[in-house]
Design a protein around this motif. Structure first.
Motif, PDB file in Angstrom:
ATOM      1  N   VAL A 156      54.832  -5.939  82.452  1.00  0.00           N
ATOM      2  CA  VAL A 156      54.703  -4.537  82.856  1.00  0.00           C
ATOM      3  C   VAL A 156      54.716  -3.642  81.624  1.00  0.00           C
ATOM      4  CG1 VAL A 156      55.829  -2.643  84.096  1.00  0.00           C
ATOM      5  CG2 VAL A 156      55.692  -4.906  85.140  1.00  0.00           C
ATOM      6  N   GLY A 157      55.662  -3.902  80.724  1.00  0.00           N
ATOM      7  CA  GLY A 157      55.760  -3.102  79.505  1.00  0.00           C
ATOM      8  C   GLY A 157      54.503  -3.209  78.658  1.00  0.00           C
ATOM      9  N   GLY A 158      54.008  -4.422  78.501  1.00  0.00           N
ATOM     10  CA  GLY A 158      52.803  -4.639  77.704  1.00  0.00           C
ATOM     11  C   GLY A 158      51.602  -3.913  78.294  1.00  0.00           C
ATOM     12  N   GLU A 159      51.461  -4.019  79.625  1.00  0.00           N
ATOM     13  CA  GLU A 159      50.358  -3.341  80.317  1.00  0.00           C
ATOM     14  C   GLU A 159      50.441  -1.833  80.111  1.00  0.00           C
ATOM     15  OE1 GLU A 159      47.596  -4.484  82.540  1.00  0.00           O
ATOM     16  OE2 GLU A 159      48.044  -5.963  80.978  1.00  0.00           O
ATOM     17  N   TYR A 160      51.641  -1.304  80.284  1.00  0.00           N
ATOM     18  CA  TYR A 160      51.825   0.141  80.130  1.00  0.00           C
ATOM     19  C   TYR A 160      51.415   0.575  78.724  1.00  0.00           C
ATOM     20  CZ  TYR A 160      54.068   4.649  79.459  1.00  0.00           C
ATOM     21  OH  TYR A 160      54.303   5.959  79.152  1.00  0.00           O
ATOM     22  N   GLU A 161      51.903  -0.149  77.739  1.00  0.00           N
ATOM     23  CA  GLU A 161      51.630   0.237  76.359  1.00  0.00           C
ATOM     24  C   GLU A 161      50.134   0.184  76.049  1.00  0.00           C
ATOM     25  OE1 GLU A 161      54.114  -1.996  73.714  1.00  0.00           O
ATOM     26  OE2 GLU A 161      55.936  -0.921  74.310  1.00  0.00           O
ATOM     27  N   THR A 162      49.452  -0.863  76.523  1.00  0.00           N
ATOM     28  CA  THR A 162      48.012  -0.958  76.247  1.00  0.00           C
ATOM     29  C   THR A 162      47.216   0.100  76.999  1.00  0.00           C
ATOM     30  OG1 THR A 162      48.523  -3.157  77.079  1.00  0.00           O
ATOM     31  CG2 THR A 162      46.696  -3.015  75.549  1.00  0.00           C
ATOM     32  N   ARG A 163      47.500   0.243  78.292  1.00  0.00           N
ATOM     33  CA  ARG A 163      46.727   1.193  79.113  1.00  0.00           C
ATOM     34  C   ARG A 163      46.868   2.625  78.605  1.00  0.00           C
ATOM     35  NH1 ARG A 163      46.287  -1.382  84.668  1.00  0.00           N
ATOM     36  NH2 ARG A 163      45.410  -3.345  83.959  1.00  0.00           N
ATOM     37  N   ARG A 164      48.075   2.995  78.198  1.00  0.00           N
ATOM     38  CA  ARG A 164      48.310   4.372  77.771  1.00  0.00           C
ATOM     39  C   ARG A 164      48.028   4.549  76.279  1.00  0.00           C
ATOM     40  NH1 ARG A 164      48.542   8.388  78.840  1.00  0.00           N
ATOM     41  NH2 ARG A 164      50.524   9.432  79.060  1.00  0.00           N
ATOM     42  N   GLY A 165      47.654   3.467  75.622  1.00  0.00           N
ATOM     43  CA  GLY A 165      47.307   3.568  74.211  1.00  0.00           C
ATOM     44  C   GLY A 165      48.495   3.671  73.276  1.00  0.00           C
ATOM     45  N   PHE A 166      49.628   3.109  73.715  1.00  0.00           N
ATOM     46  CA  PHE A 166      50.805   3.093  72.841  1.00  0.00           C
ATOM     47  C   PHE A 166      51.037   1.688  72.299  1.00  0.00           C
ATOM     48  CE2 PHE A 166      52.428   6.230  76.169  1.00  0.00           C
ATOM     49  CZ  PHE A 166      51.886   7.318  75.514  1.00  0.00           C
ATOM     50  N   SER A 167      49.942   0.977  71.994  1.00  0.00           N
ATOM     51  CA  SER A 167      50.146  -0.441  71.706  1.00  0.00           C
ATOM     52  C   SER A 167      51.032  -0.682  70.487  1.00  0.00           C
ATOM     53  CB  SER A 167      48.802  -1.142  71.542  1.00  0.00           C
ATOM     54  OG  SER A 167      47.957  -0.340  70.783  1.00  0.00           O
ATOM     55  N   THR A 168      51.235   0.351  69.670  1.00  0.00           N
ATOM     56  CA  THR A 168      52.152   0.144  68.550  1.00  0.00           C
ATOM     57  C   THR A 168      53.585   0.507  68.921  1.00  0.00           C
ATOM     58  OG1 THR A 168      51.477   2.320  67.796  1.00  0.00           O
ATOM     59  CG2 THR A 168      50.511   0.429  66.662  1.00  0.00           C
ATOM     60  N   GLY A 169      53.753   1.052  70.116  1.00  0.00           N
ATOM     61  CA  GLY A 169      55.101   1.420  70.531  1.00  0.00           C
ATOM     62  C   GLY A 169      55.202   2.894  70.869  1.00  0.00           C
ATOM     63  N   ILE A 170      56.331   3.279  71.439  1.00  0.00           N
ATOM     64  CA  ILE A 170      56.554   4.665  71.848  1.00  0.00           C
ATOM     65  C   ILE A 170      57.619   5.272  70.947  1.00  0.00           C
ATOM     66  CG2 ILE A 170      57.170   6.174  73.759  1.00  0.00           C
ATOM     67  CD1 ILE A 170      56.698   3.675  75.593  1.00  0.00           C
ATOM     68  N   LEU A 171      57.287   6.405  70.354  1.00  0.00           N
ATOM     69  CA  LEU A 171      58.275   7.099  69.515  1.00  0.00           C
ATOM     70  C   LEU A 171      59.146   7.992  70.394  1.00  0.00           C
ATOM     71  CD1 LEU A 171      56.138   8.075  66.420  1.00  0.00           C
ATOM     72  CD2 LEU A 171      58.106   6.537  66.450  1.00  0.00           C
ATOM     73  N   ILE A 172      60.435   7.959  70.135  1.00  0.00           N
ATOM     74  CA  ILE A 172      61.366   8.766  70.925  1.00  0.00           C
ATOM     75  C   ILE A 172      62.161   9.629  69.959  1.00  0.00           C
ATOM     76  CG2 ILE A 172      63.319   8.718  72.505  1.00  0.00           C
ATOM     77  CD1 ILE A 172      62.430   6.016  73.405  1.00  0.00           C
ATOM     78  N   SER A 173      62.273  10.920  70.269  1.00  0.00           N
ATOM     79  CA  SER A 173      63.065  11.760  69.370  1.00  0.00           C
ATOM     80  C   SER A 173      64.541  11.618  69.704  1.00  0.00           C
ATOM     81  CB  SER A 173      62.611  13.219  69.433  1.00  0.00           C
ATOM     82  OG  SER A 173      62.314  13.573  70.749  1.00  0.00           O
ATOM     83  N   PRO A 174      65.394  11.891  68.726  1.00  0.00           N
ATOM     84  CA  PRO A 174      66.833  11.654  68.914  1.00  0.00           C
ATOM     85  C   PRO A 174      67.383  12.443  70.095  1.00  0.00           C
ATOM     86  CG  PRO A 174      66.373  12.678  66.780  1.00  0.00           C
ATOM     87  CD  PRO A 174      65.071  12.393  67.406  1.00  0.00           C
ATOM     88  N   PRO A 175      68.344  11.886  70.782  1.00  0.00           N
ATOM     89  CA  PRO A 175      68.901  12.562  71.954  1.00  0.00           C
ATOM     90  C   PRO A 175      69.752  13.759  71.530  1.00  0.00           C
ATOM     91  CG  PRO A 175      70.162  10.602  71.484  1.00  0.00           C
ATOM     92  CD  PRO A 175      69.028  10.615  70.501  1.00  0.00           C
ATOM     93  N   ALA A 176      69.736  14.785  72.348  1.00  0.00           N
ATOM     94  CA  ALA A 176      70.577  15.947  72.083  1.00  0.00           C
ATOM     95  C   ALA A 176      71.743  15.907  73.051  1.00  0.00           C
ATOM     96  CB  ALA A 176      69.778  17.224  72.268  1.00  0.00           C
TER      97      ALA A 176
ATOM     98  N   VAL B 126      59.302   5.616  78.709  1.00  0.00           N
ATOM     99  CA  VAL B 126      58.300   6.153  79.628  1.00  0.00           C
ATOM    100  C   VAL B 126      58.709   7.541  80.110  1.00  0.00           C
ATOM    101  CG1 VAL B 126      57.260   5.846  81.909  1.00  0.00           C
ATOM    102  CG2 VAL B 126      57.494   3.892  80.370  1.00  0.00           C
ATOM    103  N   LEU B 127      59.963   7.690  80.511  1.00  0.00           N
ATOM    104  CA  LEU B 127      60.413   8.993  81.011  1.00  0.00           C
ATOM    105  C   LEU B 127      60.333  10.051  79.916  1.00  0.00           C
ATOM    106  CD1 LEU B 127      63.484   8.104  83.270  1.00  0.00           C
ATOM    107  CD2 LEU B 127      61.212   8.886  83.951  1.00  0.00           C
ATOM    108  N   PHE B 128      60.645   9.635  78.691  1.00  0.00           N
ATOM    109  CA  PHE B 128      60.588  10.593  77.590  1.00  0.00           C
ATOM    110  C   PHE B 128      59.143  10.994  77.314  1.00  0.00           C
ATOM    111  CE2 PHE B 128      59.945  11.442  73.085  1.00  0.00           C
ATOM    112  CZ  PHE B 128      60.814  12.511  72.909  1.00  0.00           C
ATOM    113  N   LYS B 129      58.276   9.990  77.261  1.00  0.00           N
ATOM    114  CA  LYS B 129      56.893  10.233  76.872  1.00  0.00           C
ATOM    115  C   LYS B 129      56.129  10.984  77.970  1.00  0.00           C
ATOM    116  CE  LYS B 129      54.167   9.403  73.435  1.00  0.00           C
ATOM    117  NZ  LYS B 129      54.552   9.752  72.049  1.00  0.00           N
ATOM    118  N   GLU B 130      56.315  10.566  79.211  1.00  0.00           N
ATOM    119  CA  GLU B 130      55.510  11.110  80.302  1.00  0.00           C
ATOM    120  C   GLU B 130      56.061  12.437  80.807  1.00  0.00           C
ATOM    121  OE1 GLU B 130      52.759   9.668  81.043  1.00  0.00           O
ATOM    122  OE2 GLU B 130      53.040   7.711  80.108  1.00  0.00           O
TER     123      GLU B 130
END
Lengths: 262, 356
Positions: B143-163, B90-94
């Motif tokens: 909570v996680g399921g709700e977040y993913e559906t509401r924000r339209g990430f129902s397939t999951g959230i992609l995160i880029s590699p950490p630097a 969430v922090l990465f995406k938002e």
């Protein structure tokens, strides 16, 4: 600690009642214990002796009455708060931590003497390490006092019952208390172990000046060691006084041996 | 004096050393060398498995502290991993937050959840406590399921590699060293905790909470403390998992994952940190071993399609076998083997214990 008011009793129980629902376990127990005094608490099974100890260490909350230790009413404290004020106890069945070694059991007894915290402990730095070394040295003194050197590193669960009882005693003393509650320390011990136990009790009394309330069934030991005897039956006070006088008291004899009429 | 005839401890500080004798120093050096060289000579798949094991070690060590040492049963482990992963996602995406923000944030979220869901432990024990921790799992999953559906990430959230210091962690080999360092740090933290006052207090509470209290240990405070510490560690593992996979989906954190972690501490051996490591190693590699076996053995193709079911059936069987025949877990086996070689050629059997 409070040397100035040394003349007041170490511990005072005033009209302590303990009820479990309709069951009256303690019915108005009042007693005073002086500093360094060895008070034996005797009475038949179910008289409420252990309940008195449990009330003092706050494992039970008295229904009524006051318990005052060194001038402070214990009512507002938690059980660990009572322990930190300087009241230690042993348990009838030992109450040891079976998966810890003798040394670790004693170090648990010294818990309140450490000053480190979880973060320091986790990195094993500064105070955490210094504490471990200092408290180890203190625990070794207790080990030496109770002659437990050869059992130091053994798991408590592997020790014979008699040694376990001594470890329980040692753990209570490791807390450096000013009041020691002994719950049938001699139960289950053979004659030799009882003699050792008597020696430890006397040394604690004379060398450390710790006040003790001692629940005991062995009348020979009580007669030989106690300064004073407090007799209970059915949760109530029967008699108290000098050992010789108490053990000759017809009321006490009747409680222990039954009345002559039979 | 030319040769020392043995290893003598002359002060209490020596008792506190983790590595004592020359033999132990050599073994430790060999272990460090082996772990350092491993990614240089192994195939990518093996390095990938090792990376998963390192993350699992952090999570398993956390559960071992809580269950194996403090005696508090928890079934909320997948929920806590999910909380860490989700916080990161969430922090990465938002907010586009970096690793240095998401990691501590995950730790804080985990710690707070631990505090809240540790509260029932003040009143409940055993199975009853386990049920309340199960609630944690479902709250996070919801909570996680709700977040993913509401924000339209129902397939999951992609995160880029950490630097880390301007260096993006992408290669399995690079991950390996980072995760190895984190796993070692987590292990050292736990080992230190357990050999000091905190650890002894936890074990005292596990064995006899009333006695612990009357020895001056604030039992309630310690119960909450260990819930917070364990949950924080678990949540950090969840954060690492999110970055390592590059992907967060709440579905990946099912109750099966909780079972995996409970299995790690049981199969490894409750009440041993080495057990947490062995358990993590065993549970993570187990499906790969089963898969390999199925490929080697002449088995009809139809069955091979049921990998998931076969895996869990085999897994259940292993669990039962361990509980019945080796309650001390892999650590128990390891100790027996070690003692056998230490005492060889003498038998380890107790006097009068018969042969065999």
């Amino acid at each position: 600690m409070a040397e100035a008011s040394d003349d007041r009793p170490l511990l005072q129980l005033a009209g302590v009642h303990l009820h479990f629902g309709g069951l009256v376990v303690l019915n108005g127990i009042s007693l005073d214990l002086q500093r360094g005094e060895l008070l034996a608490l005797i009475g038949p099974n179910g008289a409420g002796k252990t309940s008195v100890l449990n009330c003092i260490s706050l494992l039970y909350r008295p229904t009524q009455g006051r318990i005052v230790f060194e001038g402070e009413d214990l009512a507002g404290l938690s059980p660990h708060g009572v322990a930190r004020r300087g009241i230690a106890r042993t348990f009838q069945l030992g109450g040891l931590f079976p998966h810890l070694t003798v040394l670790q059991n004693l170090l648990v007894g010294r818990h309140a003497h450490f000053s480190s915290n979880v973060v320091l402990d986790g990195v094993f730095w500064g105070r955490a390490r210094a504490n471990e070394i200092a408290q180890r040295a203190a625990a070794e003194e207790i080990i030496e006092f109770f002659e437990l050197e050869r059992h130091r590193g053994e798991l408590v669960s592997k020790l014979p019952f008699g040694v376990q009882k001594i470890v329980g005693f040692a753990r209570a003393l490791a807390m450096e208390p000013r009041l020691l509650l002994l719950d049938e320390p001699s139960a289950g011990l053979n004659r030799e172990a009882r003699e050792d136990l008597s020696r430890f009790i006397l040394r604690i009394k004379h060398e450390k000046g710790i006040g003790m309330i001692w629940v005991e069934h062995d009348m020979q030991m009580v007669a030989d060691l106690a300064d004073r005897i407090y007799v209970m039956d059915y949760g109530a006070h029967i008699a108290d006084g000098e050992p010789r006088q108490i053990l000759a008291d017809p009321r006490v004899v009747e409680i222990y041996l039954g009345s002559k009429g039979n | 004096m030319a040769y020392a005839s043995g290893y003598f401890k002359t002060d209490y500080a020596m008792e506190l050393r983790l590595i004592e004798t020359r033999w132990q120093k050599v073994s430790a050096a060999v272990l460090v060398l082996a772990l350092g060289v491993f990614p240089l000579i192994s195939p990518q798949v093996a390095i990938g498995i090792a990376n998963q094991v390192f993350i699992a070690i952090v999570g398993a060590a956390a559960l071992m502290l809580l269950t194996g040492y403090a005696g508090q049963i928890s079934l909320g482990h997948a929920g806590l991993l999910a909380a860490g992963a989700l916080t990161t996602g969430v922090l990465f995406k938002e907010l586009g937050a970096t690793f240095w923000v998401t990691l501590p944030a995950s730790a804080v979220v985990g710690g707070l959840l631990g505090l809240v869901f540790g509260l029932p432990s003040l009143r409940l024990k055993g199975l009853y406590l386990a049920i309340t921790t199960l609630a944690l799992h479902f709250v996070v999953a919801f909570v996680g399921g709700e977040y993913e559906t509401r924000r339209g990430f129902s397939t999951g959230i992609l995160i880029s590699p950490p630097a880390i210091g301007g260096f993006a962690l992408q290669e399995q080999q690079h991950w390996y060293y980072v995760l190895l360092a984190i796993a070692v740090a987590a292990m050292l933290f736990c080992i230190n905790l357990l050999r000091t006052r905190t650890g002894r207090a936890l074990m005292a509470i596990r064995d006899h909470d009333i006695v612990a209290e009357s020895l001056g240990i604030p039992v309630r405070r310690y119960k909450l403390l260990i819930f917070v510490v364990s949950s924080t560690m678990t949540s950090v593992a969840g954060c690492l998992l999110a970055y390592y996979r590059g992907f967060v989906s709440i579905e990946a954190f099912s109750l099966y994952l909780t079972i995996d972690y409970v299995a790690m501490v049981i199969i490894g051996g409750l009440g041993s940190m080495l057990g947490a490591v062995l358990g993590a190693l065993f549970v993570i590699t187990f499906p790969y071993v089963i898969e390999g076996l199925l490929r080697v053995l002449p088995i009809p193709a139809g069955i091979a399609n049921e990998m998931f079911a076969i895996n869990y059936a085999a897994f259940g069987l292993v669990m039962i076998l361990f509980l019945v025949f080796e309650p001390l877990g892999l650590v128990g086996i390891w100790r027996r083997v070690r003692n056998y070689f230490l005492l060889w050629p003498y038998r380890q059997t107790a006097v009068g214990g018969g042969g065999g």
